[in-house]
Design an enzyme around this catalytic site. Structure first.
Site, PDB file in Angstrom:
ATOM      1  N   ILE A  12       1.059  -1.222  -0.143  1.00  0.00           N
ATOM      2  CA  ILE A  12       0.232  -0.510  -0.204  1.00  0.00           C
ATOM      3  C   ILE A  12       0.997   1.675   0.150  1.00  0.00           C
ATOM      4  CG2 ILE A  12      -1.948   0.726   1.316  1.00  0.00           C
ATOM      5  CD1 ILE A  12      -2.621  -1.595   2.635  1.00  0.00           C
ATOM      6  N   GLY A  37       9.193  -5.736   2.404  1.00  0.00           N
ATOM      7  CA  GLY A  37       9.197  -4.568   0.918  1.00  0.00           C
ATOM      8  C   GLY A  37      10.717  -5.373   0.993  1.00  0.00           C
ATOM      9  N   LEU A  62      12.520   0.144  12.562  1.00  0.00           N
ATOM     10  CA  LEU A  62      11.994   1.513  13.501  1.00  0.00           C
ATOM     11  C   LEU A  62      12.383   0.807  14.866  1.00  0.00           C
ATOM     12  CD1 LEU A  62       8.281   1.835  12.190  1.00  0.00           C
ATOM     13  CD2 LEU A  62      10.071   3.538  12.027  1.00  0.00           C
ATOM     14  N   ALA A  84       4.282   0.983   7.984  1.00  0.00           N
ATOM     15  CA  ALA A  84       5.353  -0.151   8.854  1.00  0.00           C
ATOM     16  C   ALA A  84       4.942  -1.245   9.578  1.00  0.00           C
ATOM     17  CB  ALA A  84       6.662   0.232   8.786  1.00  0.00           C
ATOM     18  N   TYR A 153      -3.209  -9.710  15.732  1.00  0.00           N
ATOM     19  CA  TYR A 153      -2.928  -8.649  14.530  1.00  0.00           C
ATOM     20  C   TYR A 153      -3.650  -7.075  14.797  1.00  0.00           C
ATOM     21  CZ  TYR A 153      -3.241  -6.381  10.081  1.00  0.00           C
ATOM     22  OH  TYR A 153      -3.359  -4.809   8.738  1.00  0.00           O
ATOM     23  N   ASP A 297     -10.662 -16.235  11.492  1.00  0.00           N
ATOM     24  CA  ASP A 297     -11.415 -15.864  10.300  1.00  0.00           C
ATOM     25  C   ASP A 297     -12.698 -15.272  10.370  1.00  0.00           C
ATOM     26  OD1 ASP A 297      -9.725 -14.964   7.758  1.00  0.00           O
ATOM     27  OD2 ASP A 297      -9.816 -17.928   7.586  1.00  0.00           O
TER      28      ASP A 297
HETATM   29  N1  UDP Z   1      -8.909 -17.229   2.385  1.00  0.00           N
HETATM   30  C1  UDP Z   1      -9.059 -18.621   1.401  1.00  0.00           C
HETATM   31  N2  UDP Z   1      -8.014 -19.056   0.498  1.00  0.00           N
HETATM   32  C2  UDP Z   1      -6.668 -18.439   0.249  1.00  0.00           C
HETATM   33  C3  UDP Z   1      -6.841 -17.480   0.743  1.00  0.00           C
HETATM   34  C4  UDP Z   1      -7.942 -16.770   1.408  1.00  0.00           C
HETATM   35  O1  UDP Z   1     -10.078 -18.957   1.112  1.00  0.00           O
HETATM   36  O2  UDP Z   1      -5.788 -19.444  -0.027  1.00  0.00           O
HETATM   37  C5  UDP Z   1      -9.883 -16.539   2.387  1.00  0.00           C
HETATM   38  C6  UDP Z   1     -10.042 -16.331   3.198  1.00  0.00           C
HETATM   39  O3  UDP Z   1     -10.193 -17.623   4.738  1.00  0.00           O
HETATM   40  C7  UDP Z   1     -10.550 -15.256   4.562  1.00  0.00           C
HETATM   41  C8  UDP Z   1     -10.986 -14.411   2.592  1.00  0.00           C
HETATM   42  O4  UDP Z   1     -10.515 -15.579   1.424  1.00  0.00           O
HETATM   43  O5  UDP Z   1     -12.005 -15.357   4.132  1.00  0.00           O
HETATM   44  C9  UDP Z   1      -9.885 -12.815   2.236  1.00  0.00           C
HETATM   45  O6  UDP Z   1      -8.571 -13.582   3.259  1.00  0.00           O
HETATM   46  P1  UDP Z   1      -7.228 -12.570   3.199  1.00  0.00           P
HETATM   47  O7  UDP Z   1      -6.034 -13.496   3.357  1.00  0.00           O
HETATM   48  O8  UDP Z   1      -7.216 -12.657   1.668  1.00  0.00           O
HETATM   49  O9  UDP Z   1      -7.901 -11.184   3.746  1.00  0.00           O
HETATM   50  P2  UDP Z   1      -8.150 -11.378   5.682  1.00  0.00           P
HETATM   51  O10 UDP Z   1      -9.932 -10.915   5.188  1.00  0.00           O
HETATM   52  O11 UDP Z   1      -7.453 -12.521   6.085  1.00  0.00           O
HETATM   53  O12 UDP Z   1      -7.329 -10.290   5.915  1.00  0.00           O
END
Ligand code: UDP
Length: 335
Positions: A12, A37, A62, A84, A153, A297
């Site tokens: 980004i 990066g 940092l 960062a 996170y 998730d």
């Molecule tokens: N996802 C998936 N397969 C992958 C990577 C991600 O099914 O190989 C799904 C993940 O479970 C979530 C969505 O895609 O529901 C977005 O995941 P990502 O890691 O891109 O972003 P997050 O929402 O975790 O920040």
């Protein structure tokens, strides 16, 4: 005028620096330790600077507080965009200290130095992960919803938000905009910069890699969620629209008080819909495996973006899932 951008060698940050070069006159001070990066991203950004003198790059971690302070002494930094950070949810579950150290402790130090050296504008990259597992009646998510992160996170970013707010409350000169990103995806429309994580864990880059034969299959993490097709729903925002939100945030703080904004389009797509969009724009079929859920998730994350659209002059230009997937695909062909 000088602006400090931390993490500009990343995904980004690099798109924001490109827009700062194109749309503003800032001299851009970059601090990046190149842990996630890339030096060639810095090289690309320097090539985009036609004057050859608007970018000053410090390869600096940092955590080395005295060295960061030296950079403030050497320059006249009044504005900061702070990217960062580590950003992998799954990794944060297994190595929380890595996230609290870099994302929270290092941000604390940066905010302290910024406040001590008279910084007036601080733009912070936060995340929708601060909201946690949001119940369906709270979708789309408004900024004032209770924050209840379900992974380190999200917690590491929420702590940083508090620190920034608390410092602003005792330093009237220090104003902030906190931007809570939903799912950032796609690549620069001109194809100069794009997404490159090692290892890659995000959905859209993994799906386009699969379409291009760089991976054997895409794994869908769970099709038993309480959603229409059983897969998770996310609000995917094009990285160029997100980058523009940072430029608008700098302008916003000239005449407005500190504030917090969601960055998303206000609607969501399922994992299966993303897979289908990539198949369509690439015209390539590929293997899709259904796996068990990934821990950490939430089922659905969709922003309410009313606030950023009404209070800030932010108008999305690329809110089109197929365009997002197409720009990601074109970038992936280049790397
Ligand atoms: N996802 C998936 N397969 C992958 C990577 C991600 O099914 O190989 C799904 C993940 O479970 C979530 C969505 O895609 O529901 C977005 O995941 P990502 O890691 O891109 O972003 P997050 O929402 O975790 O920040």
């Amino acid at each position: 005028m000088q602006i400090l951008v931390t993490g500009a060698a990343g995904y980004i940050g690099s798109h924001v620096v490109k827009q700062l070069l194109e749309q503003t006159d800032y001299e851009i001070i970059i601090i990046d330790n190149l842990s996630t990066g890339f030096q060639n991203t810095i090289d690309t950004l320097k090539k985009l600077d036609s004057t050859n003198k608007r970018i000053k790059f410090y390869n600096q971690d940092l955590s080395q507080w005295e060295k960061v302070e030296e950079i403030f002494k050497e320059n006249d930094i009044k504005e900061i965009i702070h990217f960062a950070a580590f950003s992998q949810v799954a990794e944060s579950m297994t190595n929380p200290i890595k996230y609290y150290s870099n994302n929270t402790i290092n941000t604390t130090n940066l905010v302290k130095v910024a406040s001590d050296y008279g910084v007036e504008k601080f733009i912070f990259s936060s995340t929708a992960a601060v909201y946690g597992d949001v119940t369906s009646e709270n979708i789309p998510i408004k900024e004032d919803l209770a924050k209840d992160p379900i992974n380190p996170y999200g917690s590491s970013k929420l702590f940083s938000e508090s620190i920034i707010k608390d410092v602003a409350s005792i330093n009237a000169n220090f104003k902030y905009v906190i931007l809570r990103y939903f799912n950032v995806a796609g690549a620069d429309i001109d194809g100069k910069v794009g997404e490159n994580h090692d290892p890659e864990t995000h959905l859209i880059p993994l799906v386009v890699k699969t379409a291009l034969g760089k991976r054997d299959s895409i794994k869908i993490f769970g099709d038993d969620y309480d959603t229409e097709d059983g897969t998770c729903i996310r609000d995917y925002i094009h990285v160029c629209d997100l980058a523009d939100a940072h430029i608008q945030a700098l302008k916003y703080l000239e005449t407005n008080p500190s504030d917090i904004f969601n960055c998303g389009y206000g609607y969501g797509y399922s994992v299966k819909e993303v897979v289908e969009a990539v198949k369509k724009v690439s015209n390539i079929d590929f293997k899709v495996d259904i796996e068990k859920r990934r821990i950490g998730d939430p089922a659905v994350l969709i922003s309410d973006n009313t606030k950023i659209k009404t209070k800030m002059n932010w108008t999305p230009k690329y809110n089109d899932l197929e365009l997002i997937c197409k720009t990601a695909l074109e970038w992936e062909k280049r790397i």
